[in-house]
Design a protein around this motif. Structure first.
Motif, PDB file in Angstrom:
ATOM      1  N   PHE A  17      67.483  32.542   3.758  1.00 17.61           N
ATOM      2  CA  PHE A  17      66.417  33.128   2.952  1.00 17.61           C
ATOM      3  C   PHE A  17      65.105  32.371   3.142  1.00 17.61           C
ATOM      4  N   VAL A  18      65.188  31.066   3.321  1.00 19.62           N
ATOM      5  CA  VAL A  18      63.995  30.264   3.600  1.00 19.62           C
ATOM      6  C   VAL A  18      63.420  30.678   4.958  1.00 19.62           C
ATOM      7  N   TYR A  19      64.285  30.841   5.936  1.00 21.57           N
ATOM      8  CA  TYR A  19      63.829  31.237   7.272  1.00 21.57           C
ATOM      9  C   TYR A  19      63.311  32.674   7.279  1.00 21.57           C
ATOM     10  N   GLN A  20      63.872  33.527   6.456  1.00 15.47           N
ATOM     11  CA  GLN A  20      63.370  34.899   6.357  1.00 15.47           C
ATOM     12  C   GLN A  20      61.951  34.909   5.800  1.00 15.47           C
ATOM     13  N   VAL A  21      61.688  34.066   4.810  1.00 21.43           N
ATOM     14  CA  VAL A  21      60.328  33.947   4.283  1.00 21.43           C
ATOM     15  C   VAL A  21      59.388  33.517   5.403  1.00 21.43           C
ATOM     16  N   ALA A  22      59.800  32.535   6.197  1.00 23.52           N
ATOM     17  CA  ALA A  22      58.961  32.073   7.305  1.00 23.52           C
ATOM     18  C   ALA A  22      58.682  33.200   8.297  1.00 23.52           C
ATOM     19  N   ILE A  23      59.716  33.950   8.656  1.00 22.82           N
ATOM     20  CA  ILE A  23      59.540  35.085   9.590  1.00 22.82           C
ATOM     21  C   ILE A  23      58.573  36.105   9.001  1.00 22.82           C
ATOM     22  N   ASN A  24      58.733  36.393   7.713  1.00 14.96           N
ATOM     23  CA  ASN A  24      57.840  37.349   7.047  1.00 14.96           C
ATOM     24  C   ASN A  24      56.394  36.867   7.027  1.00 14.96           C
ATOM     25  N   LEU A  25      56.190  35.566   7.077  1.00 15.51           N
ATOM     26  CA  LEU A  25      54.845  34.988   7.064  1.00 15.51           C
ATOM     27  C   LEU A  25      54.246  34.839   8.462  1.00 15.51           C
ATOM     28  N   GLY A  26      54.972  35.269   9.495  1.00 16.05           N
ATOM     29  CA  GLY A  26      54.424  35.244  10.843  1.00 16.05           C
ATOM     30  C   GLY A  26      55.026  34.220  11.780  1.00 16.05           C
ATOM     31  N   TYR A  90      58.258  29.761  -3.323  1.00 12.55           N
ATOM     32  CA  TYR A  90      58.769  30.229  -4.621  1.00 12.55           C
ATOM     33  C   TYR A  90      58.341  31.659  -4.896  1.00 12.55           C
ATOM     34  N   SER A  91      57.091  31.954  -4.602  1.00 11.86           N
ATOM     35  CA  SER A  91      56.579  33.307  -4.825  1.00 11.86           C
ATOM     36  C   SER A  91      57.361  34.339  -4.012  1.00 11.86           C
ATOM     37  N   LYS A  92      57.573  34.040  -2.748  1.00  8.89           N
ATOM     38  CA  LYS A  92      58.286  34.980  -1.870  1.00  8.89           C
ATOM     39  C   LYS A  92      59.759  35.114  -2.259  1.00  8.89           C
ATOM     40  N   LEU A  93      60.396  33.997  -2.639  1.00 10.84           N
ATOM     41  CA  LEU A  93      61.796  34.059  -3.061  1.00 10.84           C
ATOM     42  C   LEU A  93      61.929  34.847  -4.362  1.00 10.84           C
ATOM     43  N   THR A  94      60.950  34.697  -5.246  1.00  9.25           N
ATOM     44  CA  THR A  94      60.942  35.470  -6.496  1.00  9.25           C
ATOM     45  C   THR A  94      60.764  36.951  -6.193  1.00  9.25           C
ATOM     46  N   GLN A  95      59.903  37.273  -5.237  1.00 14.55           N
ATOM     47  CA  GLN A  95      59.726  38.670  -4.835  1.00 14.55           C
ATOM     48  C   GLN A  95      61.015  39.251  -4.261  1.00 14.55           C
ATOM     49  N   MET A  96      61.809  38.410  -3.602  1.00 16.01           N
ATOM     50  CA  MET A  96      63.107  38.867  -3.081  1.00 16.01           C
ATOM     51  C   MET A  96      64.073  39.171  -4.222  1.00 16.01           C
ATOM     52  N   GLY A  97      63.849  38.549  -5.379  1.00 16.72           N
ATOM     53  CA  GLY A  97      64.709  38.797  -6.529  1.00 16.72           C
ATOM     54  C   GLY A  97      65.389  37.569  -7.092  1.00 16.72           C
ATOM     55  N   PHE A  98      65.194  36.414  -6.458  1.00 21.65           N
ATOM     56  CA  PHE A  98      65.786  35.186  -6.986  1.00 21.65           C
ATOM     57  C   PHE A  98      65.082  34.814  -8.280  1.00 21.65           C
ATOM     58  N   LYS A  99      65.871  34.410  -9.280  1.00 22.12           N
ATOM     59  CA  LYS A  99      65.319  34.070 -10.591  1.00 22.12           C
ATOM     60  C   LYS A  99      65.704  32.639 -10.950  1.00 22.12           C
ATOM     61  N   ASN A 100      64.883  32.044 -11.793  1.00 19.45           N
ATOM     62  CA  ASN A 100      65.174  30.733 -12.382  1.00 19.45           C
ATOM     63  C   ASN A 100      65.452  29.641 -11.357  1.00 19.45           C
TER      64      ASN A 100
END
Length: 139
Positions: A17-26, A90-100
């Motif tokens: 999920f961390v790497y997916q955020v990176a891919i989504n950011l370019g 954190y913002s991107k992981l929250t957008q994915m649906g992760f909470k708390n």
């Protein structure tokens, strides 16, 4: 019910999920990240210094994101999160649906609690064009 009520640490299974955020950011799978040791002041959510390690206690220097994820390199993942910026991550992981998610760097190594059932639904996004599918329990 352990599937729905227990809280388990996802550990390294959270890294995609961390790497997916990176891919989504370019970033690309061939982008490089440092697999080197660092010391973080209070990095694990307390006042103590945090010096994370790779499983084999070794370093690879600059490695591609593809290699870092496939080899489950802790230090590369942490350094990638620092490069992205914790607020953005954190913002991107929250957008994915992760909470708390706790506000500390160790979450990139899956140091937080989540129910196995809830966590498994997040993996549906990888085979469904980024969209989470509702799970069905088979009795």
């Amino acid at each position: 019910n352990r599937a729905t009520q227990s809280m388990r640490q996802p550990g390294s299974s959270f890294k995609p999920f961390v790497y997916q955020v990176a891919i989504n950011l370019g970033y690309s799978p061939m982008s490089e990240v440092a697999d080197i040791s660092r010391i973080f002041e209070g990095g694990a959510g307390n006042n103590e210094d945090w010096k994370p390690k790779n499983y084999g206690k070794d370093f690879s220097g600059l490695i591609t994101l593809k290699k870092a994820l496939s080899a489950s390199r802790n230090l590369a993942t942490i350094n990638l999160a620092v490069n992205i910026g914790l607020d953005v991550l954190y913002s991107k992981l929250t957008q994915m649906g992760f909470k708390n998610l706790p506000p500390n760097l160790s979450i990139v190594l899956g140091s937080f609690g989540i129910s196995p059932l809830e966590y498994s639904k997040f993996y549906t996004m990888f085979g469904n064009y980024g969209k989470i599918k509702d799970l069905q329990i088979i009795k």
